[in-house]
Scaffold this active site. Structure first.
Site, PDB file in Angstrom:
ATOM      1  N   HIS A 141     -31.334 -23.766  15.197  1.00  0.00           N
ATOM      2  CA  HIS A 141     -32.184 -24.804  15.786  1.00  0.00           C
ATOM      3  C   HIS A 141     -31.272 -25.922  16.282  1.00  0.00           C
ATOM      4  CE1 HIS A 141     -35.989 -27.063  16.356  1.00  0.00           C
ATOM      5  NE2 HIS A 141     -35.177 -28.107  16.214  1.00  0.00           N
ATOM      6  N   CYS A 142     -31.378 -26.243  17.564  1.00  0.00           N
ATOM      7  CA  CYS A 142     -30.510 -27.258  18.162  1.00  0.00           C
ATOM      8  C   CYS A 142     -31.319 -28.514  18.481  1.00  0.00           C
ATOM      9  CB  CYS A 142     -29.862 -26.720  19.439  1.00  0.00           C
ATOM     10  SG  CYS A 142     -28.790 -27.918  20.266  1.00  0.00           S
ATOM     11  N   PRO A 143     -31.039 -29.636  17.818  1.00  0.00           N
ATOM     12  CA  PRO A 143     -31.795 -30.864  18.108  1.00  0.00           C
ATOM     13  C   PRO A 143     -31.541 -31.390  19.513  1.00  0.00           C
ATOM     14  CG  PRO A 143     -29.944 -31.331  16.653  1.00  0.00           C
ATOM     15  CD  PRO A 143     -30.034 -29.843  16.754  1.00  0.00           C
ATOM     16  N   ASN A 179     -34.051 -29.828  21.376  1.00  0.00           N
ATOM     17  CA  ASN A 179     -35.336 -29.937  20.689  1.00  0.00           C
ATOM     18  C   ASN A 179     -36.051 -28.591  20.615  1.00  0.00           C
ATOM     19  OD1 ASN A 179     -37.472 -31.271  19.355  1.00  0.00           O
ATOM     20  ND2 ASN A 179     -38.607 -31.522  21.274  1.00  0.00           N
ATOM     21  N   ASN A 180     -35.313 -27.557  20.233  1.00  0.00           N
ATOM     22  CA  ASN A 180     -35.913 -26.233  20.162  1.00  0.00           C
ATOM     23  C   ASN A 180     -34.974 -25.302  19.408  1.00  0.00           C
ATOM     24  OD1 ASN A 180     -37.776 -24.219  20.526  1.00  0.00           O
ATOM     25  ND2 ASN A 180     -37.521 -24.042  22.732  1.00  0.00           N
TER      26      ASN A 180
END
Length: 306
Positions: free
Chosen positions: A157-159, A162-163
Site C-alpha cells: 500500500h503506497c500512501p 493513496n492506493n
C-alpha cells in the site's frame, strides 16, 4: 472448520488455495464494482497525494519561470520546456490512474451459500476466506487494513498514490515511478546548467527573479529532485525485479513459498504491461475510456469504493 455446500470452509488469513484465475465472482457484486469510481478515503494518503502534485507543480514552476523563460537561447528553452512538461503530464496522469484504478479488490462479504454454490467446487475441496472482510480469498491475495479489502497480488500500500499497488494498477505505478525519476533527473541537469551560467555571467541576467530568490528556489528544487530521483529509481527497480520474478513485495518479505507456477521474466512483463512490447507500455492513457466514465456519471454519479 465447518461444512458448507459439500466443501470445507476455513477462516484463514494466509495461503489460500483458490486459484487466481478461477471463476468465482458474483455477477451482481462485480457489476456494482464496475460502476464505481475507485477512491480510498484515507486522510494520510490524500495528504500525500496532494503533496505529490504540489511538488511536481513547484518543480514545473521553477523550471519554466526561473530557468527556461529568462534564457536567451530560444531553442534550449523550447526543447527543454516541452520535454519537461510532457514528462510531468505523463507522471501526473500515471499517478491519477494508479490512485483511481481498482487494484484488484475482492468483493466484500461474498462468502455466502449462494456464492459457494456458484463456485462449483468438488466435494471436500478446501477454500479460504478472509475473517476481516468476509470474502473468499483468491490465491496470492492479501488483506489491506487501509483499503479494508483483500487485494489480488497485492504488492504494497503506497500512501503517495493513496492506493494499494496490485494486479490491476501495478503498470500505472511503475510508469509513475519511471516518469517521476525522469523529470527529477531532468530538473537536476537543468539546475546544474543554470548554476553554471549564472556563476559564469551576471546573476541579474540569468533570471527574472532576484539572485537570492533564484538561489533559494533552485536549492529547494535540487533537494526535491535528488530525493525523488533516489526514491522513485529504487522503487522502479524493485517493481521491475518483482515483475520479472513473478513475486510481490509482500510475498518476498514473508518468504512465502510459491504455490503457483512462476512466469518467465518476459511473460511477467507482458502480463503486467499487456501484450507484446510497444509504445502502449509507456502510455498511461492506454485503455482509458472517457465515454465509459461519462456513462457512469449519468447513472447517478461516482461512488467511492472503500
Amino acid at each position: 472448520t465447518m461444512q458448507s455446500s459439500g466443501h470445507r470452509f476455513r477462516d484463514v488469513e494466509h495461503h489460500p488455495l483458490l486459484a487466481e484465475n478461477d471463476s468465482y465472482d458474483s455477477s451482481s457484486s462485480e457489476a456494482d464494482m464496475a460502476e464505481r469510481v475507485w477512491f480510498i478515503r484515507d486522510g494520510c494518503g490524500m495528504v500525500c497525494a496532494i503533496m505529490t502534485w504540489l511538488l511536481v507543480v513547484y518543480a514545473d514552476f521553477v523550471v519554466t519561470f526561473v530557468m527556461l523563460l529568462p534564457s536567451k537561447d530560444f531553442w534550449y528553452s523550447v526543447i527543454n520546456g516541452v520535454l519537461f512538461n510532457c514528462l510531468a503530464v505523463l507522471a501526473l496522469s500515471s499517478h491519477l490512474r494508479t490512485m483511481l484504478t481498482d487494484p484488484g479488490a475482492v468483493p466484500k462479504g461474498n462468502a455466502t451459500k449462494e456464492y459457494m454454490d456458484n463456485l462449483q467446487l468438488k466435494p471436500g475441496e478446501v477454500i479460504y476466506k478472509c475473517p476481516k472482510c468476509c470474502s473468499i480469498k483468491p490465491e496470492r491475495a492479501h488483506h489491506c487494513s487501509i483499503c479494508k479489502r483483500c487485494i489480488r497480488k497485492m504488492d504494497h500500500h503506497c500512501p503517495w498514490v493513496n492506493n494499494c499497488v496490485g494486479e490491476k494498477n501495478q503498470r500505472f505505478f511503475v510508469l509513475f515511478t519511471m516518469y517521476i525519476a525522469l523529470i527529477s533527473a531532468h530538473a537536476l541537469v537543468l539546475c546544474g546548467f543554470q548554476f553554471f551560467s549564472c556563476v559564469r555571467g551576471q546573476w541579474t541576467e540569468c533570471s527574472d527573479f532576484s539572485p537570492p530568490v533564484t538561489v533559494i528556489l533552485m536549492i529547494f528544487l535540487c533537494l526535491e529532485g535528488f530525493l525523488f530521483l533516489t526514491f522513485t529509481a529504487v522503487m522502479f527497480g524493485t517493481q521491475i525485479h518483482s515483475i520479472c520474478n513473478d513475486e510481490t513485495e509482500i510475498e518476498r518479505l514473508k518468504s512465502e513459498k510459491p504455490t503457483w507456477e512462476r512466469r518467465l521474466r518476459w511473460e511477467g512483463m507482458k502480463s503486467v504491461f499487456g501484450g507484446q512490447p510497444s509504445l502502449l507500455w509507456i502510455n498511461p492513457f492506454a485503455g482509458f475510456r472517457i465515454r465509459r466514465l461519462l456513462l457512469r456519471g449519468k447513472k447517478g454519479g461516482p461512488e467511492f469504493s472503500v
